[in-house]
Scaffold this active site. Structure first.
Site, short mmCIF file in Angstrom:
data_model
loop_
_atom_site.label_atom_id
_atom_site.label_comp_id
_atom_site.label_asym_id
_atom_site.label_seq_id
_atom_site.Cartn_x
_atom_site.Cartn_y
_atom_site.Cartn_z
N GLU A 29 -8.25 -21.69 15.80
CA GLU A 29 -8.97 -22.94 16.07
C GLU A 29 -9.74 -23.40 14.84
O GLU A 29 -9.79 -24.59 14.54
CB GLU A 29 -9.94 -22.76 17.25
CG GLU A 29 -9.24 -22.67 18.60
CD GLU A 29 -8.50 -23.95 18.98
OE1 GLU A 29 -8.96 -25.04 18.58
OE2 GLU A 29 -7.46 -23.86 19.64
N LEU A 72 -6.30 -23.83 2.45
CA LEU A 72 -6.65 -24.47 3.72
C LEU A 72 -7.69 -25.57 3.54
O LEU A 72 -7.85 -26.43 4.40
CB LEU A 72 -7.18 -23.43 4.72
CG LEU A 72 -6.11 -22.52 5.32
CD1 LEU A 72 -6.74 -21.27 5.91
CD2 LEU A 72 -5.33 -23.25 6.40
N TYR A 112 -16.17 -28.77 21.01
CA TYR A 112 -14.72 -28.73 21.22
C TYR A 112 -14.20 -27.30 21.04
O TYR A 112 -13.45 -26.78 21.87
CB TYR A 112 -14.01 -29.67 20.24
CG TYR A 112 -12.51 -29.54 20.32
CD1 TYR A 112 -11.80 -30.23 21.29
CD2 TYR A 112 -11.82 -28.69 19.45
CE1 TYR A 112 -10.43 -30.08 21.41
CE2 TYR A 112 -10.44 -28.54 19.55
CZ TYR A 112 -9.76 -29.24 20.53
OH TYR A 112 -8.41 -29.08 20.65
N ASP A 130 -10.41 -33.65 22.44
CA ASP A 130 -10.32 -34.25 21.11
C ASP A 130 -9.54 -35.56 21.27
O ASP A 130 -9.18 -35.95 22.39
CB ASP A 130 -9.66 -33.29 20.11
CG ASP A 130 -8.19 -33.06 20.42
OD1 ASP A 130 -7.73 -33.51 21.50
OD2 ASP A 130 -7.50 -32.43 19.61
N CYS A 181 8.04 -42.12 26.14
CA CYS A 181 7.83 -42.02 27.59
C CYS A 181 9.11 -41.58 28.30
O CYS A 181 9.06 -40.89 29.32
CB CYS A 181 7.34 -43.35 28.15
SG CYS A 181 5.76 -43.84 27.45
N CYS A 184 9.14 -37.94 28.68
CA CYS A 184 7.86 -37.34 29.09
C CYS A 184 7.98 -36.63 30.44
O CYS A 184 8.44 -37.22 31.42
CB CYS A 184 6.80 -38.44 29.17
SG CYS A 184 5.21 -37.79 29.70
FE1 SF4 Z 1 4.27 -42.17 28.19
FE2 SF4 Z 1 4.01 -39.70 29.16
FE3 SF4 Z 1 2.18 -40.64 27.51
FE4 SF4 Z 1 2.40 -41.61 30.00
S1 SF4 Z 1 1.81 -39.53 29.40
S2 SF4 Z 1 2.15 -42.78 28.12
S3 SF4 Z 1 4.60 -41.52 30.29
S4 SF4 Z 1 4.35 -40.27 27.01
#
Ligand code: SF4
Length: 328
Positions: A29, A72, A112, A130, A181, A184
């Site tokens: 971390e 680093l 965090y 974050d 998406c 996803c």
């Molecule tokens: Fe797209 Fe998945 Fe992000 Fe929703 S969570 S905006 S479906 S990538």
């Protein structure tokens, strides 16, 4: 849970994954703060080989720790890690404490990081937030309040993996721009996706309106198309060539000063230009005018002005003047 099933299938193979050693998780971390995974990868294991336990790190000289940190960057992190290792060795018997408050009290450990270590190393049901995690949570809930949805994303059995899964999702699929998406794993429960509003989340902070500043300038053009320029005497643009004019915080006072100094063909400006400069929005009214030439003034062709020491706003105005034929 779809997210964890996806994580089990797709998770990135990183050397700090799959360990339950709180010390190794802590080191990862710290290294990953403001540093990319690619930079950390070749340095993580050698560091742990060199300092395999918190006590070993505490015993080492700071010079040795800094040398092992080489590549680093942000060396304050290495100094804090070394100091924190000494605190843990002295006060906690060489074992990282599991409580959030004790973790936060260690040098270099902020909110965090304390939450990330608590969740990943000790299975606490807490969620570090974050920018990456905030973005995913905000899109999933179509809300600015990421904190509200996060508890529902944490598996009671696998809180650490939940954090890592959201993190991976944000890094690889739910990216800031052009999220994938279609690939996803949590698309069906993503509110932003169902509302076709992915780009609206997380909401961008409203831009502060810039305070305007006004200039009225004279477009004095010779028969052969050259433009009268005057050197600015003061301010950040001092020494640069501009169209002669007057300026001020209010349009009415800039206009009044301008009319006292220049004779204009009409009372209406023939063009308006605006541009943000140094935290202000500069609005310029351009008038066809005649002006008495002052010592030091210079006539330049538009091509010469492009190459001259003139502010970009002046060049923009001259382009505007040149593109419009003078009115009769
Ligand atoms: Fe797209 Fe998945 Fe992000 Fe929703 S969570 S905006 S479906 S990538």
């Amino acid at each position: 849970m779809r997210l964890l099933a996806w994580f089990d299938r797709e998770k990135r193979q990183l050397p700090w994954r799959g360990t339950s050693d709180p010390y190794a998780i802590w080191v990862s971390e710290v290294m990953l703060q403001q540093t990319t995974v690619q930079t950390v990868l070749p340095r993580f294991r050698p560091f742990l080989r060199r300092f395999p336990t918190i006590r070993a790190l505490a015993r080492a000289s700071l010079d040795d720790v800094l040398a092992a940190w080489s590549g680093l960057g942000y060396y304050a992190r290495a100094r804090n890690l070394h100091r924190a290792a000494n605190v843990v060795a002295a006060r906690h018997g060489g074992r990282l404490p599991p409580g959030l408050a004790e973790l936060r009290a260690l040098p270099g450990v902020g909110d965090y990081m304390a939450q990330a270590i608590a969740a990943i190393a000790f299975g606490a049901r807490t969620f570090p937030i974050d920018a990456n995690i905030r973005r995913v949570a905000s899109r999933l809930s179509a809300s600015a309040a990421a904190e509200e949805i996060l508890p529902s994303l944490v598996s009671a059995r696998r809180p650490g993996d939940s954090v890592a899964a959201i993190f991976d999702l944000g890094q690889t699929i739910c990216r800031p721009r052009n999220p994938s998406c279609g690939a996803c794993p949590v698309r069906v429960s993503c509110r932003a996706f169902s509302l076709n509003a992915v780009d609206d989340y997380p909401p961008r902070p409203a831009r502060k309106a810039l305070r305007p500043f006004y200039r009225c300038v004279a477009a004095v053009v010779s028969d052969d198309g050259r433009v009268l320029l005057r050197r600015r005497a003061r301010g950040v643009l001092s020494g640069m060539w501009e169209l002669p004019g007057e300026e001020g915080d209010s349009l009415s006072s800039a206009r009044a000063d301008f009319r006292r100094s220049f004779r204009t063909a009409t009372r209406r400006p023939f063009a308006l230009v605006e541009q943000p400069i140094a935290g202000r929005i500069v609005r310029v009214e351009i008038y066809r005018a005649s002006a008495r030439e002052r010592p030091g003034d210079r006539w330049m062709s538009p091509a010469e002005i492009e190459k001259s020491a003139s502010p970009s706003l002046t060049k923009k105005i001259v382009r505007r003047i040149s593109s419009r034929a003078p009115e009769a």
